[in-house]
Design an enzyme around this catalytic site. Sequence first.
Site, PDB file in Angstrom:
ATOM      1  N   GLY A  53       0.811  -1.204   0.000  1.00  9.80           N
ATOM      2  CA  GLY A  53       0.000   0.000   0.000  1.00  9.80           C
ATOM      3  C   GLY A  53       0.846   1.255   0.000  1.00  9.80           C
ATOM      4  O   GLY A  53       2.086   1.205  -0.019  1.00  9.80           O
ATOM      5  N   ALA A 106      -5.196  -2.488   5.627  1.00  8.18           N
ATOM      6  CA  ALA A 106      -6.520  -1.920   5.892  1.00  8.18           C
ATOM      7  C   ALA A 106      -7.398  -2.017   4.655  1.00  8.18           C
ATOM      8  O   ALA A 106      -6.909  -2.041   3.521  1.00  8.18           O
ATOM      9  CB  ALA A 106      -6.400  -0.462   6.316  1.00  8.18           C
ATOM     10  N   ASP A 140      -2.249 -12.423   5.212  1.00  2.29           N
ATOM     11  CA  ASP A 140      -3.633 -12.007   5.385  1.00  2.29           C
ATOM     12  C   ASP A 140      -3.881 -11.801   6.876  1.00  2.29           C
ATOM     13  O   ASP A 140      -3.881 -12.765   7.647  1.00  2.29           O
ATOM     14  CB  ASP A 140      -4.567 -13.081   4.824  1.00  2.29           C
ATOM     15  CG  ASP A 140      -6.035 -12.731   4.960  1.00  2.29           C
ATOM     16  OD1 ASP A 140      -6.338 -11.643   5.494  1.00  2.29           O
ATOM     17  OD2 ASP A 140      -6.877 -13.547   4.557  1.00  2.29           O
ATOM     18  N   ILE A 141      -4.086 -10.560   7.305  1.00  2.00           N
ATOM     19  CA  ILE A 141      -4.223 -10.315   8.741  1.00  2.00           C
ATOM     20  C   ILE A 141      -5.561 -10.807   9.299  1.00  2.00           C
ATOM     21  O   ILE A 141      -5.766 -10.761  10.520  1.00  2.00           O
ATOM     22  CB  ILE A 141      -4.031  -8.830   9.095  1.00  2.00           C
ATOM     23  CG1 ILE A 141      -5.164  -7.958   8.545  1.00  2.00           C
ATOM     24  CG2 ILE A 141      -2.677  -8.332   8.632  1.00  2.00           C
ATOM     25  CD1 ILE A 141      -5.207  -6.566   9.161  1.00  2.00           C
ATOM     26  N   TYR A 196     -16.621   2.673   6.987  1.00  2.00           N
ATOM     27  CA  TYR A 196     -15.164   2.681   7.077  1.00  2.00           C
ATOM     28  C   TYR A 196     -14.715   3.235   8.424  1.00  2.00           C
ATOM     29  O   TYR A 196     -13.894   2.626   9.117  1.00  2.00           O
ATOM     30  CB  TYR A 196     -14.585   3.523   5.936  1.00  2.00           C
ATOM     31  CG  TYR A 196     -13.099   3.762   6.068  1.00  2.00           C
ATOM     32  CD1 TYR A 196     -12.189   2.721   5.914  1.00  2.00           C
ATOM     33  CD2 TYR A 196     -12.606   5.043   6.362  1.00  2.00           C
ATOM     34  CE1 TYR A 196     -10.821   2.948   6.050  1.00  2.00           C
ATOM     35  CE2 TYR A 196     -11.249   5.269   6.489  1.00  2.00           C
ATOM     36  CZ  TYR A 196     -10.360   4.220   6.339  1.00  2.00           C
ATOM     37  OH  TYR A 196      -9.012   4.438   6.486  1.00  2.00           O
ATOM     38  N   LEU A 240       1.413   3.655   2.358  1.00  2.00           N
ATOM     39  CA  LEU A 240       2.306   3.850   3.490  1.00  2.00           C
ATOM     40  C   LEU A 240       3.337   2.736   3.571  1.00  2.00           C
ATOM     41  O   LEU A 240       4.510   2.992   3.865  1.00  2.00           O
ATOM     42  CB  LEU A 240       1.508   3.926   4.795  1.00  2.00           C
ATOM     43  CG  LEU A 240       2.347   4.117   6.062  1.00  2.00           C
ATOM     44  CD1 LEU A 240       3.233   5.350   5.970  1.00  2.00           C
ATOM     45  CD2 LEU A 240       1.438   4.192   7.288  1.00  2.00           C
ATOM     46  N   LYS A 254     -12.738   1.193  11.511  1.00  2.00           N
ATOM     47  CA  LYS A 254     -11.442   1.614  12.032  1.00  2.00           C
ATOM     48  C   LYS A 254     -11.518   1.900  13.531  1.00  2.00           C
ATOM     49  O   LYS A 254     -10.584   1.587  14.287  1.00  2.00           O
ATOM     50  CB  LYS A 254     -10.943   2.849  11.283  1.00  2.00           C
ATOM     51  CG  LYS A 254     -10.579   2.596   9.822  1.00  2.00           C
ATOM     52  CD  LYS A 254      -9.418   1.621   9.672  1.00  2.00           C
ATOM     53  CE  LYS A 254      -8.098   2.222  10.082  1.00  2.00           C
ATOM     54  NZ  LYS A 254      -6.954   1.307   9.812  1.00  2.00           N
TER      55      LYS A 254
END
Length: 292
Positions: A13, A64, A40-41, A129, A15, A133
């Site tokens: 991603g 994310a 895969d978290i 979303y 970041l 989070k």
Amino acid sequence: MVRSVVLVTGAEGQLGTALRATFKAHAFLVPRFYSKAMLDITDAAQIESCIKADRVQYIINCAAYTHVALAEQAAANCFKVNSIGAGYLAALAAKYRIVLLHISTDYVFGATKGRPLKPNDSTDPWNQYGRSKLAGEQLIATRAPSFYIIRTAWLYGEKGDNFFTKMVALAQKESTIHVVDDQIGTPTYVYDLATAIWEIIENMANKTHYPSGIYHYTNEGVASWYDFAYAILTALPHRCSVAPCASSLAHLTRPYYSVLSKASFREVFQMKIPHWRHSLSICLKRWQDALP
């Protein structure tokens, strides 16, 4: 000196890519970058296997679900990654005594307070979303004994899919671009955030203690999306103008005023944060230097 392994999730991603680019050789830090395809978290067993194989001491969670609009129709998948996955990381961080640094967002806030938002301000997300989070933050705070949640906003860089690259692309084919002028926040150059994260990890590896908790990081200063677009477009060689429009016309659901207060970040981590205009000038130069 014992070397510390840093597991970076979501390494493909924006970041994660910046973390890879800004990492400088250290005698005592060894990064392990895992893309979504590699780790895969939402699979706890897979996370644990990586932790044990690499003997991880730090985790930087950049993984994310970030498709804000699509999350309204795919809430289950969004929560699976942003909440359940974050919870797995936190539980395993507790089990193996790992320091967890987790990236969150200004979307956890709701109605504007008309002032920079502090980490302990009340949250009331307006969309799926933001709710996902926030749920992830809450799981981390209750499960991980050593955690650092960093909320950020308006991430951009000269590469990838972000506001800067979209403006550059549109400027090459449009004479005028309409951008909302009634949403206020702060652009965040992704390489500034990545550099700050590495400094935190490096200092902790050098035995500097920081209190666990939620912190905010964006660049300094305040802007509307229109201000940000104007600053980009007026610096480009393409002839393209920008016109303001209302966010109601763009069907955007985010806080109208989401400037994040960095006071606690500056105080605890003792870092100077660049102003967004200064960082944008660096981004523009790097973009221009990369032109054929």
